[in-house]
Design a protein around this motif. Structure first.
Motif, short mmCIF file in Angstrom:
data_model
loop_
_atom_site.label_atom_id
_atom_site.label_comp_id
_atom_site.label_asym_id
_atom_site.label_seq_id
_atom_site.Cartn_x
_atom_site.Cartn_y
_atom_site.Cartn_z
N MET A 1 0.85 -1.20 0.00
CA MET A 1 0.00 0.00 0.00
C MET A 1 0.88 1.24 0.00
SD MET A 1 -2.96 1.15 2.73
CE MET A 1 -3.84 -0.38 2.48
N ILE A 2 0.54 2.21 -0.86
CA ILE A 2 1.30 3.46 -0.93
C ILE A 2 0.37 4.63 -0.63
CG2 ILE A 2 2.99 2.54 -2.57
CD1 ILE A 2 1.45 3.97 -4.82
N ASN A 3 0.96 5.80 -0.35
CA ASN A 3 0.15 6.99 -0.10
C ASN A 3 0.03 7.82 -1.37
OD1 ASN A 3 2.55 8.47 -0.37
ND2 ASN A 3 2.88 8.59 1.84
N TYR A 4 -0.70 8.92 -1.28
CA TYR A 4 -0.96 9.74 -2.47
C TYR A 4 0.32 10.35 -3.02
CZ TYR A 4 -2.52 13.52 -5.46
OH TYR A 4 -2.67 14.36 -6.52
N ASP A 5 1.22 10.80 -2.17
CA ASP A 5 2.46 11.43 -2.63
C ASP A 5 3.25 10.51 -3.55
OD1 ASP A 5 1.91 13.74 -1.29
OD2 ASP A 5 3.22 13.33 0.42
N VAL A 6 3.40 9.26 -3.11
CA VAL A 6 4.15 8.28 -3.93
C VAL A 6 3.41 8.01 -5.23
CG1 VAL A 6 5.01 5.91 -4.02
CG2 VAL A 6 5.18 7.22 -1.88
N GLU B 1 4.67 8.70 -9.19
CA GLU B 1 4.71 7.61 -10.18
C GLU B 1 3.95 8.00 -11.45
OE1 GLU B 1 6.20 4.34 -10.06
OE2 GLU B 1 7.35 5.55 -8.63
N ILE B 2 2.79 8.63 -11.28
CA ILE B 2 1.98 9.02 -12.45
C ILE B 2 2.69 10.11 -13.24
CG2 ILE B 2 -0.24 9.94 -13.23
CD1 ILE B 2 -0.29 7.08 -12.01
N LEU B 3 3.27 11.08 -12.54
CA LEU B 3 3.99 12.17 -13.23
C LEU B 3 5.18 11.65 -14.02
CD1 LEU B 3 3.90 14.96 -10.47
CD2 LEU B 3 2.52 14.82 -12.57
N VAL C 1 -2.49 -0.59 -4.46
CA VAL C 1 -3.44 -0.05 -3.48
C VAL C 1 -2.92 1.29 -2.99
CG1 VAL C 1 -4.61 -0.44 -1.29
CG2 VAL C 1 -4.09 -2.38 -2.78
N VAL C 2 -3.76 2.32 -3.08
CA VAL C 2 -3.36 3.68 -2.71
C VAL C 2 -4.31 4.21 -1.63
CG1 VAL C 2 -2.83 6.02 -3.51
CG2 VAL C 2 -2.59 4.07 -5.08
N HIS C 3 -3.74 4.62 -0.51
CA HIS C 3 -4.53 5.22 0.57
C HIS C 3 -4.48 6.74 0.40
CE1 HIS C 3 -5.09 5.98 5.16
NE2 HIS C 3 -6.18 6.24 4.47
N PHE C 4 -5.63 7.34 0.13
CA PHE C 4 -5.73 8.79 -0.03
C PHE C 4 -5.94 9.41 1.35
CE2 PHE C 4 -5.94 7.59 -4.30
CZ PHE C 4 -5.81 8.71 -5.10
N ASP C 5 -4.85 9.44 2.12
CA ASP C 5 -4.88 10.03 3.45
C ASP C 5 -4.67 11.53 3.34
OD1 ASP C 5 -5.08 10.11 6.16
OD2 ASP C 5 -3.28 8.96 6.59
N LYS C 6 -4.74 12.23 4.47
CA LYS C 6 -4.54 13.67 4.45
C LYS C 6 -3.13 14.01 3.97
CE LYS C 6 -7.84 14.87 8.08
NZ LYS C 6 -8.03 15.49 9.41
N LYS D 1 0.35 16.23 3.62
CA LYS D 1 1.18 17.04 4.50
C LYS D 1 0.92 18.51 4.20
CE LYS D 1 4.78 13.55 5.04
NZ LYS D 1 6.19 13.18 4.79
N LYS D 2 1.24 19.37 5.16
CA LYS D 2 0.82 20.77 5.11
C LYS D 2 1.17 21.47 3.80
CE LYS D 2 1.02 25.13 7.64
NZ LYS D 2 1.55 25.85 8.81
#
Length: 344
Positions: free
Chosen positions: A1-6, A10-12, A144-149, A151-152
């Motif tokens: 599982m990865i977060n949104y930043d990662v 990858e998409i970019l 699997v991508v967790h769209f968590d909050k 970072k600021k």
């Protein structure tokens, strides 16, 4: 599982896989993540043919499989989106379990021309996707991508992008202030941005405009707390109360806010019975329409008698909190537990 930043990086880079499972609390945030792939893989003129959306709450395995197997039209890729795929939740009904088991066997060998994206929404902030065994299994074949909050810094930059997409510039100070005031939910963020833009029209956005048009985050917390009281999920209500106290260790202020909220619901309940409508509450309370709609919806969960008794409970708790030598947090917990005794 990865977060949104990662995932975004990858998409970019153009590193796009054949299958994804997204999960999170914020559906608009997830939709923005999906758009990163769609914009890269599906030309605008072929979206009607090579972009397929399927309602995950009203589908079956055959519909999903057929959508994935059909060749793209005049392009290399097609994107199949299964939105609100509740069969991916850790616990689902028998029909959901059946679809999941069929999908689990299918996704190990997706067609190379298909990008399958499935997403579901978490129940609340305490729902942990890393404990979902279904995701762990699908993670062997799909990303699997967790769209968590965010970072600021990333969060502020993304919110700034919302204003830019709408053709409006906002100053750095005002942007930071807006981010502090708004709830971290991109559906709400986009609506609040629209309100500000429409209100300010051609002039620049000022802090006073933000104060005038936006409800405070503490009001959102109290709304969530009352919602949990309404559905008798007191354990979760206590968790939220502790989070509020952690952010602002002011018991009297919090009990006063809860009391005012119940009192407002009581007033709205009485006025609805007399034929008042949402426009009347917008004018009377000087609140945005969507906030008034939420309050009206919440009143339906309580009877008049219940709301009156809940206000009394708050008054009694406030009186106790003014006494010395008591455990104030425990008294607040007693308040929430005692709401279970208030009958309709």
């Amino acid at each position: 599982m990865i977060n949104y930043d990662v995932y975004e990086q990858e998409i970019l880079k153009g590193n796009i896989k054949n299958g994804y499972v997204f999960c999170g609390l914020d559906e608009e945030f997830i939709k923005d993540g999906i758009d990163l792939i769609v914009k890269k893989e599906v030309p605008e003129e072929f979206k009607e043919l090579n972009l397929i959306r399927i309602d995950g709450m009203n589908t079956n395995y055959d519909e999903i499989m057929n959508a994935c197997e059909t060749m793209p039209f005049m392009g290399d890729k097609k994107v199949v989106i299964i939105y609100r795929a509740n069969f991916l939740q850790d616990k689902s009904d028998s029909s959901g379990t059946k679809i999941y088991n069929e999908i689990k066997n299918y996704v190990s060998d997706l067609p190379p021309y298909t990008i399958l994206i499935m997403y579901y929404l978490l129940n609340d902030k305490r729902d942990r996707p890393n404990k979902n065994k279904k995701l762990a299994t699908l993670g062997k074949f799909l990303h699997v991508v967790h769209f968590d909050k965010l970072k600021k810094d990333k969060y502020i930059k993304k919110v700034e992008g919302v204003f830019k997409e709408k053709g409006k510039q906002i100053g750095r100070v005002e942007l930071a202030y807006f981010c502090e005031k708004v709830q971290n939910n991109f559906d709400i963020i986009k609506r609040e941005a629209d309100k500000l833009i429409n209100y300010c029209n051609d002039r620049e956005i000022k802090k006073a405009d933000i104060d005038l048009l936006m409800a405070s985050s503490s009001e959102d917390d109290v709304f969530d707390l009352v919602e949990l009281i309404a559905i008798k999920k007191i354990d979760k209500a206590i968790d939220i109360m502790k989070e509020i106290l952690y952010k602002s260790d002011q018991h009297m202020l919090i009990i006063s806010s809860i009391q005012k909220h119940f009192l407002r619901l009581y007033e709205i309940k009485l006025k609805l019975a007399k034929g008042k409508r949402v426009d009347d509450f917008v004018a009377e309370y000087r609140l945005p329409q969507f906030v008034c709609e939420k309050l009206i919806s919440q009143t339906s969960r309580f009877s008049e008698r219940q709301l009156a008794e809940l206000v009394k409970l708050c008054v009694n708790t406030e009186t106790k909190l003014k006494s010395t030598g008591i455990d104030k947090t425990m008294e607040m917990e007693f308040l929430l537990i005692n709401t279970l005794m208030v009958k309709k």
